[in-house]
Design a protein around this motif. Sequence first.
Motif, PDB file in Angstrom:
ATOM      1  N   GLN A 312       0.841  -1.192   0.000  1.00  0.00           N
ATOM      2  CA  GLN A 312       0.000   0.000   0.000  1.00  0.00           C
ATOM      3  C   GLN A 312       0.886   1.256   0.000  1.00  0.00           C
ATOM      4  OE1 GLN A 312      -3.454  -0.758   0.404  1.00  0.00           O
ATOM      5  NE2 GLN A 312      -2.963  -2.923   0.633  1.00  0.00           N
ATOM      6  N   PRO A 313       0.610   2.223  -0.850  1.00  0.00           N
ATOM      7  CA  PRO A 313       1.342   3.497  -0.777  1.00  0.00           C
ATOM      8  C   PRO A 313       1.045   4.166   0.564  1.00  0.00           C
ATOM      9  CG  PRO A 313       0.091   3.304  -2.829  1.00  0.00           C
ATOM     10  CD  PRO A 313      -0.383   2.217  -1.943  1.00  0.00           C
ATOM     11  N   THR A 314       2.039   4.356   1.371  1.00  0.00           N
ATOM     12  CA  THR A 314       1.795   4.809   2.742  1.00  0.00           C
ATOM     13  C   THR A 314       1.184   6.198   2.804  1.00  0.00           C
ATOM     14  OG1 THR A 314       4.111   5.525   2.874  1.00  0.00           O
ATOM     15  CG2 THR A 314       3.590   3.345   3.726  1.00  0.00           C
ATOM     16  N   PHE A 315       1.539   7.076   1.872  1.00  0.00           N
ATOM     17  CA  PHE A 315       0.948   8.412   1.896  1.00  0.00           C
ATOM     18  C   PHE A 315      -0.560   8.345   1.683  1.00  0.00           C
ATOM     19  CE2 PHE A 315      -0.672  12.045  -0.512  1.00  0.00           C
ATOM     20  CZ  PHE A 315      -0.496  13.047   0.440  1.00  0.00           C
ATOM     21  N   PHE A 316      -0.981   7.520   0.727  1.00  0.00           N
ATOM     22  CA  PHE A 316      -2.405   7.446   0.412  1.00  0.00           C
ATOM     23  C   PHE A 316      -3.185   6.708   1.493  1.00  0.00           C
ATOM     24  CE2 PHE A 316      -0.604   8.391  -3.752  1.00  0.00           C
ATOM     25  CZ  PHE A 316      -1.448   9.409  -4.165  1.00  0.00           C
ATOM     26  N   ILE A 317      -2.580   5.680   2.083  1.00  0.00           N
ATOM     27  CA  ILE A 317      -3.259   4.983   3.176  1.00  0.00           C
ATOM     28  C   ILE A 317      -3.414   5.916   4.371  1.00  0.00           C
ATOM     29  CG2 ILE A 317      -2.995   3.139   4.885  1.00  0.00           C
ATOM     30  CD1 ILE A 317      -4.024   2.141   2.279  1.00  0.00           C
ATOM     31  N   ALA A 318      -2.359   6.692   4.663  1.00  0.00           N
ATOM     32  CA  ALA A 318      -2.455   7.668   5.754  1.00  0.00           C
ATOM     33  C   ALA A 318      -3.527   8.711   5.452  1.00  0.00           C
ATOM     34  CB  ALA A 318      -1.097   8.338   5.980  1.00  0.00           C
ATOM     35  N   SER A 319      -3.660   9.093   4.191  1.00  0.00           N
ATOM     36  CA  SER A 319      -4.686  10.067   3.815  1.00  0.00           C
ATOM     37  C   SER A 319      -6.082   9.471   3.964  1.00  0.00           C
ATOM     38  CB  SER A 319      -4.456  10.540   2.382  1.00  0.00           C
ATOM     39  OG  SER A 319      -3.206  11.190   2.261  1.00  0.00           O
ATOM     40  N   ALA A 320      -6.234   8.210   3.600  1.00  0.00           N
ATOM     41  CA  ALA A 320      -7.529   7.543   3.764  1.00  0.00           C
ATOM     42  C   ALA A 320      -7.885   7.426   5.239  1.00  0.00           C
ATOM     43  CB  ALA A 320      -7.489   6.166   3.110  1.00  0.00           C
ATOM     44  N   ARG A 321      -6.893   7.130   6.055  1.00  0.00           N
ATOM     45  CA  ARG A 321      -7.137   7.092   7.496  1.00  0.00           C
ATOM     46  C   ARG A 321      -7.554   8.477   8.004  1.00  0.00           C
ATOM     47  NH1 ARG A 321      -7.970   4.011  12.299  1.00  0.00           N
ATOM     48  NH2 ARG A 321      -7.431   5.423  14.003  1.00  0.00           N
ATOM     49  N   ALA A 322      -6.918   9.506   7.494  1.00  0.00           N
ATOM     50  CA  ALA A 322      -7.289  10.862   7.899  1.00  0.00           C
ATOM     51  C   ALA A 322      -8.727  11.177   7.499  1.00  0.00           C
ATOM     52  CB  ALA A 322      -6.327  11.875   7.273  1.00  0.00           C
ATOM     53  N   ALA A 323      -9.146  10.685   6.340  1.00  0.00           N
ATOM     54  CA  ALA A 323     -10.531  10.899   5.913  1.00  0.00           C
ATOM     55  C   ALA A 323     -11.501  10.203   6.852  1.00  0.00           C
ATOM     56  CB  ALA A 323     -10.717  10.393   4.488  1.00  0.00           C
ATOM     57  N   GLU A 324     -11.148   8.990   7.258  1.00  0.00           N
ATOM     58  CA  GLU A 324     -12.012   8.262   8.192  1.00  0.00           C
ATOM     59  C   GLU A 324     -12.047   8.954   9.548  1.00  0.00           C
ATOM     60  OE1 GLU A 324     -12.962   3.636   9.397  1.00  0.00           O
ATOM     61  OE2 GLU A 324     -10.933   4.168   8.806  1.00  0.00           O
ATOM     62  N   LYS A 325     -10.908   9.473   9.970  1.00  0.00           N
ATOM     63  CA  LYS A 325     -10.878  10.204  11.235  1.00  0.00           C
ATOM     64  C   LYS A 325     -11.725  11.471  11.141  1.00  0.00           C
ATOM     65  CE  LYS A 325      -7.789  12.242  14.686  1.00  0.00           C
ATOM     66  NZ  LYS A 325      -6.386  12.539  15.064  1.00  0.00           N
ATOM     67  N   LEU A 326     -11.703  12.121   9.982  1.00  0.00           N
ATOM     68  CA  LEU A 326     -12.535  13.301   9.791  1.00  0.00           C
ATOM     69  C   LEU A 326     -14.011  12.962   9.987  1.00  0.00           C
ATOM     70  CD1 LEU A 326     -12.900  16.273   8.889  1.00  0.00           C
ATOM     71  CD2 LEU A 326     -12.950  15.432   6.521  1.00  0.00           C
ATOM     72  N   ALA A 327     -14.430  11.817   9.476  1.00  0.00           N
ATOM     73  CA  ALA A 327     -15.811  11.383   9.667  1.00  0.00           C
ATOM     74  C   ALA A 327     -16.118  11.188  11.143  1.00  0.00           C
ATOM     75  CB  ALA A 327     -16.063  10.090   8.897  1.00  0.00           C
ATOM     76  N   GLU A 328     -15.152  10.660  11.871  1.00  0.00           N
ATOM     77  CA  GLU A 328     -15.341  10.446  13.309  1.00  0.00           C
ATOM     78  C   GLU A 328     -15.434  11.775  14.055  1.00  0.00           C
ATOM     79  OE1 GLU A 328     -15.465   7.563  15.252  1.00  0.00           O
ATOM     80  OE2 GLU A 328     -15.609   6.319  13.452  1.00  0.00           O
ATOM     81  N   VAL A 329     -14.511  12.668  13.767  1.00  0.00           N
ATOM     82  CA  VAL A 329     -14.448  13.940  14.485  1.00  0.00           C
ATOM     83  C   VAL A 329     -15.686  14.792  14.211  1.00  0.00           C
ATOM     84  CG1 VAL A 329     -13.185  16.122  14.679  1.00  0.00           C
ATOM     85  CG2 VAL A 329     -11.926  13.951  14.608  1.00  0.00           C
ATOM     86  N   THR A 330     -16.136  14.788  12.962  1.00  0.00           N
ATOM     87  CA  THR A 330     -17.295  15.596  12.593  1.00  0.00           C
ATOM     88  C   THR A 330     -18.607  14.854  12.801  1.00  0.00           C
ATOM     89  OG1 THR A 330     -17.148  14.865  10.292  1.00  0.00           O
ATOM     90  CG2 THR A 330     -15.960  16.887  10.896  1.00  0.00           C
ATOM     91  N   GLU A 331     -18.516  13.586  13.214  1.00  0.00           N
ATOM     92  CA  GLU A 331     -19.681  12.729  13.426  1.00  0.00           C
ATOM     93  C   GLU A 331     -20.563  12.689  12.177  1.00  0.00           C
ATOM     94  OE1 GLU A 331     -21.519  14.185  17.036  1.00  0.00           O
ATOM     95  OE2 GLU A 331     -20.155  13.001  18.268  1.00  0.00           O
ATOM     96  N   ASP A 332     -19.900  12.536  11.035  1.00  0.00           N
ATOM     97  CA  ASP A 332     -20.578  12.529   9.742  1.00  0.00           C
ATOM     98  C   ASP A 332     -20.375  11.167   9.084  1.00  0.00           C
ATOM     99  OD1 ASP A 332     -21.700  12.955   7.297  1.00  0.00           O
ATOM    100  OD2 ASP A 332     -20.442  14.680   6.765  1.00  0.00           O
ATOM    101  N   ALA A 333     -21.308  10.238   9.305  1.00  0.00           N
ATOM    102  CA  ALA A 333     -21.192   8.898   8.733  1.00  0.00           C
ATOM    103  C   ALA A 333     -21.260   8.925   7.219  1.00  0.00           C
ATOM    104  CB  ALA A 333     -22.288   7.998   9.292  1.00  0.00           C
ATOM    105  N   ASN A 334     -21.815   9.974   6.637  1.00  0.00           N
ATOM    106  CA  ASN A 334     -21.945  10.038   5.188  1.00  0.00           C
ATOM    107  C   ASN A 334     -20.588  10.018   4.491  1.00  0.00           C
ATOM    108  OD1 ASN A 334     -23.601  10.359   2.772  1.00  0.00           O
ATOM    109  ND2 ASN A 334     -22.682  12.403   2.624  1.00  0.00           N
ATOM    110  N   ILE A 335     -19.570  10.546   5.148  1.00  0.00           N
ATOM    111  CA  ILE A 335     -18.224  10.490   4.574  1.00  0.00           C
ATOM    112  C   ILE A 335     -17.818   9.034   4.358  1.00  0.00           C
ATOM    113  CG2 ILE A 335     -15.786  10.999   4.969  1.00  0.00           C
ATOM    114  CD1 ILE A 335     -16.617  13.476   6.492  1.00  0.00           C
TER     115      ILE A 335
END
Length: 604
Positions: A312-335
């Motif tokens: 896995q390209p580590t930059f992109f996996i880290a970015s995908a994890r950041a996107a998932e964390k954004l969903a958690e922080v904003t409590e937006d399951a739609n993400i």
Amino acid sequence: MSTAPSLPLQFSTLPALFHLLMLHLLLVVQGSPPGPVVLCQSGNTNCTLTNAYGAFPDRSTCHVTAVSYPSTEEELLRAVSDAAVKRHRVKVVTVYSHSIPKLSCPAGPDGRPGLLISTQRLNRTVSTDAYGARMTFEAGITLRSLLDAAAARGMALPHSPYWEGVTLGGLLSTGSHGSSAVGKGSAVHEYVVGMRLVVPSAVPSADGYYAKIVSLGEHHPDLLAAKVSLGVLGVISQVTLQLEPMFKRSVTNRVVSDATFEQSISSFAATTPYGDIIWYPSQAIVVYRDDFKLPVTAKGKGRNDFIGFRPQPTFFIASARAAEKLAEVTEDANIKCVLSKLQVQTLISLGMGFKNNGGGGGLLGFTGYPVIGNQSDMQSSGSCLRSAEDGLVTACGWDPRFKGLFYHQTAVSIPFANITDFVADVKKLRDANSGALCGPDLYFGFLMRFVRNSTAYLGKTEDAVDVDITYYRARDPRQARLHEEVLEEIEQMALFKYRGLPHWGKNRNVGFIGMKDKLGARLQKFLRVMRRYDGEGLFSSEWTDAVLGLRGKEVVVEGNGCALEGLCICSCDEHCAPEQGYYCGEGQVYRQARVCRKITEDSG
């Protein structure tokens, strides 16, 4: 080393980013192999142990006095003898240590120093019986090396786990399996016809060792304990497996609506000798893998290179994890819903990682169904382990050396008699909680594999559907998850309402509650063998004592926030996160469940 972006990603850019990520995953052909799981400060002494994910369920650090790396059975005998003489707790560690629970940590309650014995150098083929289609291997051989060695002699292992990075000794000790409810089933231990173990001895041998070799033949009654042992009998040295002549498999994935699919699970399992089911509940679809045996003369050089197990390209996996964390922080399951839908559509369109003709015939290797290939090439994958070092530009997605995937995994075998009602209950929860199950769909949904009632004492007690659910885990153990209560209720339904058994090498602590009662007389038979082989309990630990219900130990660890990590089932608000609005309450569908639910002014 790539890390997650420091600034939150804008939601509007996430689908494009995720699409780019998927393309990179498919095109990458190399990746940094995993780092060591044992690190020592001075030679092989004063060490710490972790697992492949960099964290145990309780996030504790496992300290060990020393580690040894025997390369022969004689050296293994000496290592066990030294531990016995010094009365040190000792555990076996494999090269990649993929078990989630603390099975390899020798920590005990008595203060005795803990030692590790690594099987990393015990990784060879010992002998081959071509006429009887049997081969003997050292316990530290990885599944990939085993499959290749057998294939080179025209033989195949009938079934195996899907991840090729496990070792023979490790996968047996945890009862690991593939998918089949036909014949002997999919658990590798059902194909064990011989085993050699090194166990402690109270009296010295003629060579002065306080350890001995126990050789168990196909019909030895103790083999029923040794085939799945959690590592508490001693060290597995060698294993003899019953193989069969090489054959090919034909795989076709088909996608259907999940309407009433639960009614067909048992019949599908009975008629598809290698098939499995992936359910994506948030998208209301099911992927059936029609998977059949063909003669070795059938045309096709296909192979399984599962996308999640590629470098896995580590930059992109880290970015995908950041996107998932954004969903958690904003409590937006739609993400998560948007991203999971894009991911699933991409996976399905590209064959879920299967490749035709050895990967040729197209940019990404998949040209259409059926995919036909040798059993050794189709049954397991893990190309992120087999690549040249590239300085962590790419790696396995869960490699703890970068801020990539970090997750919980609930894996429970639910009896066939109960699986229809279980799925129906999960559907009720999904329908009542919009977007709650988009998160697991990001981790390849609900994987359903089939296992048979086992001959091993610690194996499955009846034919069952093993349901694997992987989902987001916060880096902060006190941080509640979005829709925490839904997955907690599903977990408790599987374990308690529907009498499921946990996978020994996966799961959070709560998965192992009540195992003494669930196993009943089988456990007592196992314990009788354990006491004969290791009466001093040198190969036992606080964790294995707790799992097996010994010495008053419990798998539950109560404290503030303990339910968030699955260390306990909440019985008071403090076990959740009241400061974040999460309070302990009953389940929606399974009222006996106790879950951490977000209470807002609107819901309260």
